[in-house]
Design a protein around this motif. Sequence first.
Motif, PDB file in Angstrom:
ATOM      1  N   ALA A  12       0.833  -1.205   0.000  1.00  0.00           N
ATOM      2  CA  ALA A  12       0.000   0.000   0.000  1.00  0.00           C
ATOM      3  C   ALA A  12       0.866   1.252   0.000  1.00  0.00           C
ATOM      4  O   ALA A  12       1.989   1.241   0.507  1.00  0.00           O
ATOM      5  N   LEU A  13       0.317   2.325  -0.590  1.00  0.00           N
ATOM      6  CA  LEU A  13       0.973   3.636  -0.636  1.00  0.00           C
ATOM      7  C   LEU A  13      -0.028   4.727  -0.277  1.00  0.00           C
ATOM      8  O   LEU A  13      -1.218   4.605  -0.586  1.00  0.00           O
ATOM      9  N   VAL A  14       0.462   5.780   0.359  1.00  0.00           N
ATOM     10  CA  VAL A  14      -0.337   6.972   0.616  1.00  0.00           C
ATOM     11  C   VAL A  14       0.547   8.177   0.337  1.00  0.00           C
ATOM     12  O   VAL A  14       1.697   8.222   0.768  1.00  0.00           O
ATOM     13  N   VAL A  15       0.006   9.153  -0.393  1.00  0.00           N
ATOM     14  CA  VAL A  15       0.706  10.414  -0.631  1.00  0.00           C
ATOM     15  C   VAL A  15       0.321  11.365   0.495  1.00  0.00           C
ATOM     16  O   VAL A  15      -0.864  11.557   0.790  1.00  0.00           O
ATOM     17  N   VAL A  16       1.321  11.963   1.143  1.00  0.00           N
ATOM     18  CA  VAL A  16       1.108  12.915   2.237  1.00  0.00           C
ATOM     19  C   VAL A  16       1.391  14.305   1.683  1.00  0.00           C
ATOM     20  O   VAL A  16       2.549  14.670   1.479  1.00  0.00           O
ATOM     21  N   ASN A  17       0.322  15.048   1.415  1.00  0.00           N
ATOM     22  CA  ASN A  17       0.481  16.402   0.902  1.00  0.00           C
ATOM     23  C   ASN A  17       0.778  17.363   2.048  1.00  0.00           C
ATOM     24  O   ASN A  17       0.243  17.209   3.148  1.00  0.00           O
ATOM     25  N   PRO A  18       1.614  18.354   1.796  1.00  0.00           N
ATOM     26  CA  PRO A  18       1.914  19.318   2.857  1.00  0.00           C
ATOM     27  C   PRO A  18       0.694  20.176   3.175  1.00  0.00           C
ATOM     28  O   PRO A  18      -0.157  20.409   2.318  1.00  0.00           O
ATOM     29  N   THR A  19       0.629  20.618   4.419  1.00  0.00           N
ATOM     30  CA  THR A  19      -0.414  21.556   4.834  1.00  0.00           C
ATOM     31  C   THR A  19       0.261  22.885   5.163  1.00  0.00           C
ATOM     32  O   THR A  19       1.491  22.989   5.134  1.00  0.00           O
ATOM     33  N   SER A  50       2.742  22.408   7.914  1.00  0.00           N
ATOM     34  CA  SER A  50       3.723  21.331   7.749  1.00  0.00           C
ATOM     35  C   SER A  50       5.153  21.840   7.817  1.00  0.00           C
ATOM     36  O   SER A  50       5.443  22.980   7.444  1.00  0.00           O
ATOM     37  N   SER A  51       6.035  20.958   8.256  1.00  0.00           N
ATOM     38  CA  SER A  51       7.458  21.284   8.265  1.00  0.00           C
ATOM     39  C   SER A  51       8.113  20.920   6.929  1.00  0.00           C
ATOM     40  O   SER A  51       9.301  21.096   6.753  1.00  0.00           O
ATOM     41  N   PHE A  52       7.324  20.404   5.987  1.00  0.00           N
ATOM     42  CA  PHE A  52       7.840  20.050   4.657  1.00  0.00           C
ATOM     43  C   PHE A  52       6.990  20.739   3.600  1.00  0.00           C
ATOM     44  O   PHE A  52       5.831  21.066   3.840  1.00  0.00           O
ATOM     45  N   SER A  53       7.590  20.976   2.426  1.00  0.00           N
ATOM     46  CA  SER A  53       6.883  21.745   1.397  1.00  0.00           C
ATOM     47  C   SER A  53       6.524  20.930   0.159  1.00  0.00           C
ATOM     48  O   SER A  53       5.788  21.418  -0.692  1.00  0.00           O
ATOM     49  N   THR A  54       7.037  19.718   0.042  1.00  0.00           N
ATOM     50  CA  THR A  54       6.704  18.865  -1.103  1.00  0.00           C
ATOM     51  C   THR A  54       5.999  17.613  -0.592  1.00  0.00           C
ATOM     52  O   THR A  54       6.175  17.224   0.561  1.00  0.00           O
ATOM     53  N   PRO A  55       5.181  16.975  -1.431  1.00  0.00           N
ATOM     54  CA  PRO A  55       4.504  15.754  -0.989  1.00  0.00           C
ATOM     55  C   PRO A  55       5.503  14.675  -0.586  1.00  0.00           C
ATOM     56  O   PRO A  55       6.589  14.557  -1.164  1.00  0.00           O
ATOM     57  N   LEU A  56       5.129  13.883   0.406  1.00  0.00           N
ATOM     58  CA  LEU A  56       5.905  12.724   0.841  1.00  0.00           C
ATOM     59  C   LEU A  56       5.092  11.477   0.568  1.00  0.00           C
ATOM     60  O   LEU A  56       3.901  11.548   0.268  1.00  0.00           O
ATOM     61  N   ILE A  57       5.719  10.311   0.669  1.00  0.00           N
ATOM     62  CA  ILE A  57       5.040   9.045   0.412  1.00  0.00           C
ATOM     63  C   ILE A  57       5.206   8.129   1.620  1.00  0.00           C
ATOM     64  O   ILE A  57       6.313   7.990   2.152  1.00  0.00           O
ATOM     65  N   LEU A  58       4.109   7.498   2.034  1.00  0.00           N
ATOM     66  CA  LEU A  58       4.142   6.438   3.036  1.00  0.00           C
ATOM     67  C   LEU A  58       3.961   5.118   2.307  1.00  0.00           C
ATOM     68  O   LEU A  58       3.080   4.993   1.455  1.00  0.00           O
ATOM     69  N   SER A  59       4.786   4.132   2.624  1.00  0.00           N
ATOM     70  CA  SER A  59       4.642   2.810   2.013  1.00  0.00           C
ATOM     71  C   SER A  59       4.546   1.752   3.096  1.00  0.00           C
ATOM     72  O   SER A  59       5.141   1.877   4.164  1.00  0.00           O
ATOM     73  N   ALA A  60       3.778   0.699   2.800  1.00  0.00           N
ATOM     74  CA  ALA A  60       3.647  -0.434   3.711  1.00  0.00           C
ATOM     75  C   ALA A  60       4.175  -1.674   3.020  1.00  0.00           C
ATOM     76  O   ALA A  60       3.802  -1.974   1.884  1.00  0.00           O
ATOM     77  N   GLY A  61       5.056  -2.393   3.715  1.00  0.00           N
ATOM     78  CA  GLY A  61       5.590  -3.650   3.220  1.00  0.00           C
ATOM     79  C   GLY A  61       5.954  -4.520   4.407  1.00  0.00           C
ATOM     80  O   GLY A  61       6.637  -4.061   5.328  1.00  0.00           O
ATOM     81  N   GLY A  62       5.469  -5.752   4.435  1.00  0.00           N
ATOM     82  CA  GLY A  62       5.666  -6.580   5.616  1.00  0.00           C
ATOM     83  C   GLY A  62       4.938  -5.928   6.774  1.00  0.00           C
ATOM     84  O   GLY A  62       3.796  -5.491   6.645  1.00  0.00           O
ATOM     85  N   THR A  63       5.587  -5.814   7.912  1.00  0.00           N
ATOM     86  CA  THR A  63       4.981  -5.159   9.079  1.00  0.00           C
ATOM     87  C   THR A  63       5.582  -3.774   9.316  1.00  0.00           C
ATOM     88  O   THR A  63       5.450  -3.214  10.393  1.00  0.00           O
ATOM     89  N   THR A  64       6.208  -3.217   8.284  1.00  0.00           N
ATOM     90  CA  THR A  64       6.911  -1.937   8.388  1.00  0.00           C
ATOM     91  C   THR A  64       6.257  -0.877   7.507  1.00  0.00           C
ATOM     92  O   THR A  64       5.841  -1.155   6.390  1.00  0.00           O
ATOM     93  N   VAL A  65       6.204   0.362   8.033  1.00  0.00           N
ATOM     94  CA  VAL A  65       5.767   1.526   7.262  1.00  0.00           C
ATOM     95  C   VAL A  65       6.970   2.444   7.131  1.00  0.00           C
ATOM     96  O   VAL A  65       7.702   2.663   8.096  1.00  0.00           O
ATOM     97  N   LYS A  66       7.186   2.967   5.922  1.00  0.00           N
ATOM     98  CA  LYS A  66       8.299   3.890   5.698  1.00  0.00           C
ATOM     99  C   LYS A  66       7.783   5.197   5.114  1.00  0.00           C
ATOM    100  O   LYS A  66       6.826   5.210   4.343  1.00  0.00           O
ATOM    101  N   LEU A  67       8.444   6.293   5.507  1.00  0.00           N
ATOM    102  CA  LEU A  67       8.145   7.624   4.990  1.00  0.00           C
ATOM    103  C   LEU A  67       9.269   8.016   4.044  1.00  0.00           C
ATOM    104  O   LEU A  67      10.446   7.953   4.419  1.00  0.00           O
ATOM    105  N   TRP A  68       8.908   8.430   2.828  1.00  0.00           N
ATOM    106  CA  TRP A  68       9.878   8.703   1.767  1.00  0.00           C
ATOM    107  C   TRP A  68       9.773  10.122   1.250  1.00  0.00           C
ATOM    108  O   TRP A  68       8.686  10.690   1.180  1.00  0.00           O
ATOM    109  N   ASN A  69      10.908  10.660   0.823  1.00  0.00           N
ATOM    110  CA  ASN A  69      10.954  11.876   0.022  1.00  0.00           C
ATOM    111  C   ASN A  69      11.069  11.403  -1.424  1.00  0.00           C
ATOM    112  O   ASN A  69      12.121  10.919  -1.834  1.00  0.00           O
TER     113      ASN A  69
END
Length: 136
Positions: free
Chosen positions: A48-55, A58-77
Amino acid sequence: SYDHTIRVWDCDDLIEKSSNNTGGMDMMTDDDNDKCLSIMDHGAPVEALVVVNPTIDSSFSTPLILSAGGTTVKLWNPQSGTCISTIQTKHSKTITSLNLISIQRGEKDGGEGKEEGKMITCRRLLTAGLDGLIRI
């Protein structure tokens, strides 16, 4: 995907190519590989993937991505292809679904330098897995 990767594609070029295509089906060419902007390795099949748009707050200005694989979630630039954070969840089986929700809450006392009663938006990540659990 099941090859453990997340790929970011240049959609502007894909949309332009699609609008110029009159044959109905798009055919990949060797040049299409140049449209992949970054490849990120999650380390497990990505379910699964989710795009995290800045608000505004937010402390970030570009969208980030959350990914799920196995039992781990990662946040990506996605621009740099780097992993910002890894979350080891309490799921005992593979995470199959992610959802990001926004909750509006009011501050009770406003805090230092803040207006009393101001509404703030909190975001929460929900995960669901093959273990039958939904975690927040």
